[in-house]
Design an enzyme around this catalytic site. Structure first.
Site, PDB file in Angstrom:
ATOM      1  N   ASP A 178       0.746  -1.201  -0.039  1.00 35.29           N
ATOM      2  CA  ASP A 178      -0.138   0.034   0.034  1.00 35.29           C
ATOM      3  C   ASP A 178       0.914   1.177  -0.143  1.00 35.29           C
ATOM      4  OD1 ASP A 178      -1.736   1.960   0.509  1.00 35.29           O
ATOM      5  OD2 ASP A 178      -2.489   1.515   2.510  1.00 35.29           O
ATOM      6  N   LYS A 215       2.918  11.811  -3.172  1.00 32.88           N
ATOM      7  CA  LYS A 215       2.155  10.852  -4.003  1.00 32.88           C
ATOM      8  C   LYS A 215       1.149  11.795  -4.663  1.00 32.88           C
ATOM      9  CE  LYS A 215      -1.391   7.105  -3.297  1.00 32.88           C
ATOM     10  NZ  LYS A 215      -1.886   6.258  -2.561  1.00 32.88           N
ATOM     11  N   GLU A 246      -7.445   0.325  -4.623  1.00 30.38           N
ATOM     12  CA  GLU A 246      -7.554   0.361  -3.052  1.00 30.38           C
ATOM     13  C   GLU A 246      -8.886  -0.082  -2.620  1.00 30.38           C
ATOM     14  OE1 GLU A 246      -6.064   4.228  -1.807  1.00 30.38           O
ATOM     15  OE2 GLU A 246      -3.931   3.784  -2.569  1.00 30.38           O
ATOM     16  N   ASP A 281     -12.829   5.159   0.748  1.00 34.52           N
ATOM     17  CA  ASP A 281     -11.460   5.206   1.073  1.00 34.52           C
ATOM     18  C   ASP A 281     -10.980   6.632   1.178  1.00 34.52           C
ATOM     19  OD1 ASP A 281      -8.594   4.990   1.658  1.00 34.52           O
ATOM     20  OD2 ASP A 281      -8.471   3.425   0.091  1.00 34.52           O
TER      21      ASP A 281
END
Length: 564
Positions: free
Chosen positions: A6, A68, A145, A168
């Protein structure tokens, strides 16, 4: 060995499949979570993880996190005078995870399933693959995800059919997916989200409120003061999960006049008011996913919350109101995606303890071309978007549309390919273009066919009557690295001086002491400085027993200090 990773905005995790279940590999500092942060030490060594996270506050000009959010862009990020691409910084985090896995299992992983937000664009997905390659991995698959989270819950192994909403909310991104499980098939019905909505944005709302409360703008604070304020805002957000109020304190350095201490109390009510625009964006994404799935709320069997930011009471309250039920959640929402990625890794390895699952996916964005349209007045409106593959169609998918040249004298047709949802191409993302010659007479209509596969590769076929079809394969964006550039940057990364894993705990403790010193005042600051000096003196002896004793004293001190 194949593992699940992850790669998160705030923290990253690696999980292995062991004895019939996923297991998170702990870092050298004994934590499940490895902060997605990188720092350059004064001696030029690269620090990753816990040590780098604390240096975001104590040495902000030499440290970076939240990169990210720039994946898939051509942005160059500067740390201590060095430039890195987001893929390279992510690769350093992955390498740290691999070091931890090797120390834990005795073997270095060679293959991985890496999770990505379902709403990631093609460029962002390719950048994630590149990060894995730069870390020395063969990336077997990218798994969304929310899909990974559902697999971690084991919902794919239930006998009855399920319709599941997975929400999420991580440090930097929001993902909403509608999934259906039936007869060993996990089908994605729809995805929606926001690649710039996460816990960090809630922290920034607190930061903005605090600076207004004390009568300053964020630009009036020094870089180190801004970093301390962001850290204090994050801590306040965490406290408001269980408390009705949180006090923020910031010491501001003033030339020739010492320090000025600012303080303000933030109540949960005020925090909820500040976050109303963010919650509205979250609600819009959830409603879009449900609308695209063509399902009604009463058909949903499960609602799952994933990501550390879902711990916030206001997020749970929003979801409960929307679905009229208490969502499923675990005390450790940060771990779920990594565990699900490990399940998918075990499936790729055909582990006998798992039932085989067929995963289907959807195209997260609409793909189309630029066209001109004739208005009622007879004038041409240029820059319009013609969708060919609509978002949330199950992949692989192939669709065709027919277009014609604007004028009879036109000798060639330029096909510009875009990704996005706006009716104007100027607001969408250009993926590529192709020029095709047109016949002088006869049928001049042109068929444009898009074919999109499970690996996120788009093939464009342009068919002009009487001519060979023209093909364009878009498996790279202009911001992605080609194989030669990847090899060049891989060599550069291998040349970096990275601190040995064995030193990680000591480095992290020193960084934490530096951060506590920055955040403290008066006698507390003097006490922290004394502890740090004693620890540095023990480290300089390189005597393992003295270092171990000194480390135990530092850990005891910090436990007592933070528990006050």
């Amino acid at each position: 060995m194949i593992v699940g990773i992850d790669l998160g905005t705030t923290n990253s995790l690696l999980a292995v499949w062991h004895d019939g279940s996923p297991r998170i590999v702990r870092s050298a500092t004994g934590r499940d979570l490895t902060p997605s942060a990188v720092s350059v030490a004064e001696d030029g060594h690269i620090l990753v993880g816990d040590a780098a996270r604390d240096r975001l506050v104590s040495h902000p000009e030499r440290s970076i996190g939240y990169f990210k959010r720039f994946m898939g862009s051509d942005r160059q990020l500067t740390i201590a005078g060095r430039q890195f691409r987001p893929e390279e910084l992510s690769a350093l985090v992955i390498r740290q995870l691999l070091d931890d896995a090797e120390a834990d299992t005795g073997a270095r992983p060679t293959d991985a399933v890496i999770s990505v937000p379902a709403y990631f664009s093609d460029a962002q997905r390719k950048a994630t693959r590149t990060a894995g390659q730069l870390a020395g991995l063969n990336v077997e698959r990218l798994v969304n995800e929310p899909t990974a989270a559902a697999m971690a819950y084991g919902l794919h192994e239930l006998a009855d059919e399920r319709l599941i909403v997975v929400i999420d909310l991580g440090g930097g991104t929001l993902d909403v997916s509608i999934l259906e499980f039936f007869d060993g098939v996990m089908e994605v019905h729809a995805t929606a989200g926001d690649n710039h909505l996460g816990g960090r944005d809630f922290d920034e709302s607190i930061t903005t409120w605090f600076t207004k409360e004390i009568g300053l703008s964020i630009d009036e604070l020094r870089t180190a003061e801004q970093a301390r304020l962001i850290a204090a805002s994050e801590a306040a957000r965490h406290r408001l999960t269980d408390s009705d109020a949180a006090v923020l304190t910031l010491a501001q350095s003033r030339r020739f006049r010492g320090e000025l201490v600012h303080q303000a109390e933030l109540t949960r009510t005020t925090f909820e008011s500040l976050c109303a625009p963010l919650l509205s964006r979250m609600q819009i994404a959830i409603e879009r996913a449900i609308r695209d799935s063509k399902l009604s709320l009463d058909q949903i069997t499960d609602v799952i919350l994933v990501g550390g930011a879902t711990r916030m009471a206001l997020v749970r309250s929003l979801v409960s109101r929307m679905f009229q039920r208490i969502p499923l959640s675990r005390p450790d929402p940060d771990r779920i995606v990594a565990e699900g990625a490990a399940v998918q890794a075990a499936l790729k390895a055909r582990d006998a303890s798992l039932k085989d699952v067929v995963l289907t996916d959807v195209c997260p964005y609409t793909l189309g071309i630029e066209v001109s349209e004739e208005l009622d007045s007879g004038m041409l409106e240029t820059g319009r978007y013609l969708p060919i593959i609509e978002r949330n169609l199950t992949v692989p998918v192939s669709r065709v549309n027919t277009v014609a040249p604007i004028t009879e004298r036109q000798k060639q047709l330029k096909v510009n390919i875009f990704q996005g949802e706006s009716r104007l191409v100027s607001n969408n993302i250009l993926l590529g273009s192709v020029d095709v010659p047109l016949p002088r007479r006869g049928d001049r209509n042109v068929d444009v066919r898009f074919t999109y596969d499970v690996d996120g590769i788009l093939e464009v076929e342009v068919v002009v009557p009487g001519r060979e079809p023209t093909h364009l394969v878009i498996n790279n964006s202009g911001t992605s690295l080609d194989e030669a550039e990847i090899a060049k940057r891989l060599k550069a990364l291998e040349g970096l001086k990275v601190h040995p894993r064995d030193d990680a705990l000591n480095i992290a403790l020193l960084a934490k002491l530096d951060r506590l010193y920055e955040e403290s005042l008066g006698a507390s600051r003097d006490e922290i400085a004394s502890v740090a000096r004693a620890f540095e003196a023990a480290l300089s002896t390189q005597d393992p027993s003295r270092v171990e004793d000194a480390r135990a004293k530092v850990e005891a001190f910090m436990e007592a200090y933070l528990g006050q």
